[in-house]
Design a protein around this motif. Structure first.
Motif, PDB file in Angstrom:
ATOM      1  N   ASP A   1     -93.064  28.756-100.288  1.00  0.00           N
ATOM      2  CA  ASP A   1     -94.470  28.409-100.552  1.00  0.00           C
ATOM      3  C   ASP A   1     -94.689  26.893-100.608  1.00  0.00           C
ATOM      4  OD1 ASP A   1     -94.836  31.208-100.977  1.00  0.00           O
ATOM      5  OD2 ASP A   1     -94.056  30.961-103.020  1.00  0.00           O
TER       6      ASP A   1
ATOM      7  N   GLU B   1     -97.569  38.280-100.908  1.00  0.00           N
ATOM      8  CA  GLU B   1     -98.758  38.548-100.081  1.00  0.00           C
ATOM      9  C   GLU B   1     -98.446  39.569 -98.997  1.00  0.00           C
ATOM     10  OE1 GLU B   1    -101.789  37.017-100.673  1.00  0.00           O
ATOM     11  OE2 GLU B   1    -100.704  36.262-102.423  1.00  0.00           O
TER      12      GLU B   1
ATOM     13  N   ARG C   1    -101.711  30.371-107.103  1.00  0.00           N
ATOM     14  CA  ARG C   1    -102.203  31.714-106.769  1.00  0.00           C
ATOM     15  C   ARG C   1    -101.435  32.817-107.464  1.00  0.00           C
ATOM     16  NH1 ARG C   1    -102.660  31.975-100.450  1.00  0.00           N
ATOM     17  NH2 ARG C   1    -103.247  34.178-100.435  1.00  0.00           N
ATOM     18  N   TRP C   2    -100.197  32.518-107.810  1.00  0.00           N
ATOM     19  CA  TRP C   2     -99.334  33.559-108.381  1.00  0.00           C
ATOM     20  C   TRP C   2     -98.865  33.191-109.784  1.00  0.00           C
ATOM     21  CZ3 TRP C   2     -97.960  31.026-103.702  1.00  0.00           C
ATOM     22  CH2 TRP C   2     -98.448  31.652-102.553  1.00  0.00           C
TER      23      TRP C   2
ATOM     24  N   GLY D   1     -94.104  33.643-103.173  1.00  0.00           N
ATOM     25  CA  GLY D   1     -95.513  34.015-103.100  1.00  0.00           C
ATOM     26  C   GLY D   1     -95.898  34.586-101.744  1.00  0.00           C
ATOM     27  N   CYS D   2     -95.412  33.974-100.661  1.00  0.00           N
ATOM     28  CA  CYS D   2     -95.777  34.480 -99.324  1.00  0.00           C
ATOM     29  C   CYS D   2     -95.221  35.889 -99.119  1.00  0.00           C
ATOM     30  CB  CYS D   2     -95.312  33.517 -98.227  1.00  0.00           C
ATOM     31  SG  CYS D   2     -93.547  33.223 -98.210  1.00  0.00           S
TER      32      CYS D   2
ATOM     33  N   ASP E   1    -100.424  33.543-112.761  1.00  0.00           N
ATOM     34  CA  ASP E   1    -100.955  34.283-113.898  1.00  0.00           C
ATOM     35  C   ASP E   1     -99.798  34.783-114.764  1.00  0.00           C
ATOM     36  OD1 ASP E   1    -101.996  36.092-115.650  1.00  0.00           O
ATOM     37  OD2 ASP E   1    -102.873  37.430-114.140  1.00  0.00           O
TER      38      ASP E   1
END
Ligand code: IPM
Ligand code: MG
Length: 366
Positions: A11, A49, A78-79, A45-46, A81
């Motif tokens: 990422d 997705e 984006r990831w 992360g990718c 949380d």
């Protein structure tokens, strides 16, 4: 030689710095007559997705079949949380465990041209050459975790075998360098640290030529910036090693410079710069590729045993760090691609015999 290398760009800035590193490996293969094949896979992360998991089975299978794995970085806002069930970091931790790479080598040196970027007084930086050996597959990172409404726990566990294998590797490395080993723990508080220290003490007589000292981690956090040149090999457990090596990278002037090698029982290793995914820099040709490029030197040395090729990459980087161009983290305005191209041009002129190569000491093996 033939070698199969799996690349995991990941990422953020991971894809850019990994592309630069692959270009360097391709140039080395071409100039030295090697046959390197590359296979790209998803992680972090990718991968979440694309498949809902940070470490897809195809990635793990490919890495287990490779001669070496080159990783960029994982993670991003984006990831991030904290309540998310799947996180990019799980991919990296799962891969380290699956590959059994229990020892993470992080060499620190301060380039003379960059001393001005270090937050330390320059006279403290002369002769800094430290090899951190971080335990990578145990401790708080891998213990059982619990969480309920008003409490949480992370099990912190080490076995003698887990400590012994990484400490023995650190002794071996120290034996090939300046023969000094600093073991970092928190033996005044943690039971795992008392086991760690007892294990180091039991093993030490097997390496009589290596001087051993023990430091508590809080005191080491203070001593490292105070007298960095007095350390040779520093061995410590997973969490302490994570924290101390970020501190060490800051001393070198930029997080973007430090490479790492994660090694296990065989030759296969996992190679990655120690920096993160730097989402604010991603996709803008701003990231420093030096940490990733120097990771390829460690890959050539430790997984492929191509020592001359590893030294050639380090010498090319050394040349570029002396003369520029520099990315913004080093006070310059050059992009990732321009630094990559400068390293490639230096490698090409070395191969043509036009650049006098400064003989560097091998950062891992003396
Ligand atoms: C590192 C990183 C990782 C770690 C994160 C991304 C899980 O900080 O490689 O140092 O803590 O090991
Ligand atoms: Mg870290």
């Amino acid at each position: 030689m033939k070698a199969h290398i799996v690349t995991l760009p990941g990422d953020g800035i991971g894809p850019e710095v990994t592309a630069a590193a692959v270009a360097v490996l391709q140039a080395v293969a071409a100039s030295h007559g090697h046959d390197f094949s590359f296979e790209e896979q998803l992680i972090g992360g990718c991968a979440i997705e694309a498949s809902g998991t940070a470490l897809p089975a195809a990635t793990e299978t490919a890495c287990l079949a490779a001669d070496a794995v080159l990783l960029g970085a994982v993670g991003g806002p984006r990831w991030s949380d904290p309540d998310a069930k799947v996180r990019p970091e799980q991919g990296l931790l799962g891969l380290r465990k699956a590959l059994g790479v229990y020892a993470n080598l992080r060499p620190l040196s301060v380039h003379p041209a960059l001393v001005g970027l270090s937050p330390l007084k320059n006279d403290r930086l002369a002769g800094v050459d430290v090899l951190f050996v971080r335990e990578l597959t145990g401790g708080a990172y891998f213990g059982a975790k619990t969480r309920d409404a008003d409490s949480a726990s992370d099990e912190y566990r080490y076995t003698v075998a887990e400590i012994e294998r990484v400490v023995r590797l650190a002794f071996e490395l120290a034996r090939g360098r300046r023969r000094q080993l600093t073991s970092v723990d928190k033996a005044n508080v943690l039971e795992t640290s008392r086991l760690w220290r007892a294990t180091v003490q039991r093993i030490a007589p097997d390496y009589p030529e290596v001087r051993v000292e023990h430091q508590l981690v809080d005191s080491m956090a203070m001593l490292l910036p105070t007298r960095p040149a007095s350390y040779d090999v520093v061995v410590t457990e997973n969490l302490f090693g994570d924290i101390l090596t970020d501190e060490a990278a800051a001393l070198a002037g930029s997080l973007g410079l430090m490479p790492s090698a994660s090694l296990g029982a065989g030759r296969r290793g996992l190679y990655e710069p120690i920096h993160g995914s730097a989402p604010d820099l991603a996709g803008q040709d701003l990231a420093n590729p030096v940490g990733a490029i120097l990771s390829t030197a460690l890959l050539l040395r430790h997984s492929l045993h191509l020592h001359a090729e590893a030294a050639a990459v380090e010498a090319a980087v050394e040349h570029v760090l002396r003369a520029g161009p520099y990315t913004p983290d080093l006070g310059g305005q050059a992009g990732t691609a321009a630094v990559r191209d400068a390293v490639l041009a230096t490698l090409a002129s070395q191969a043509a015999g036009n650049t006098s190569v400064t003989k560097l000491t091998d950062p891992c093996c003396g």
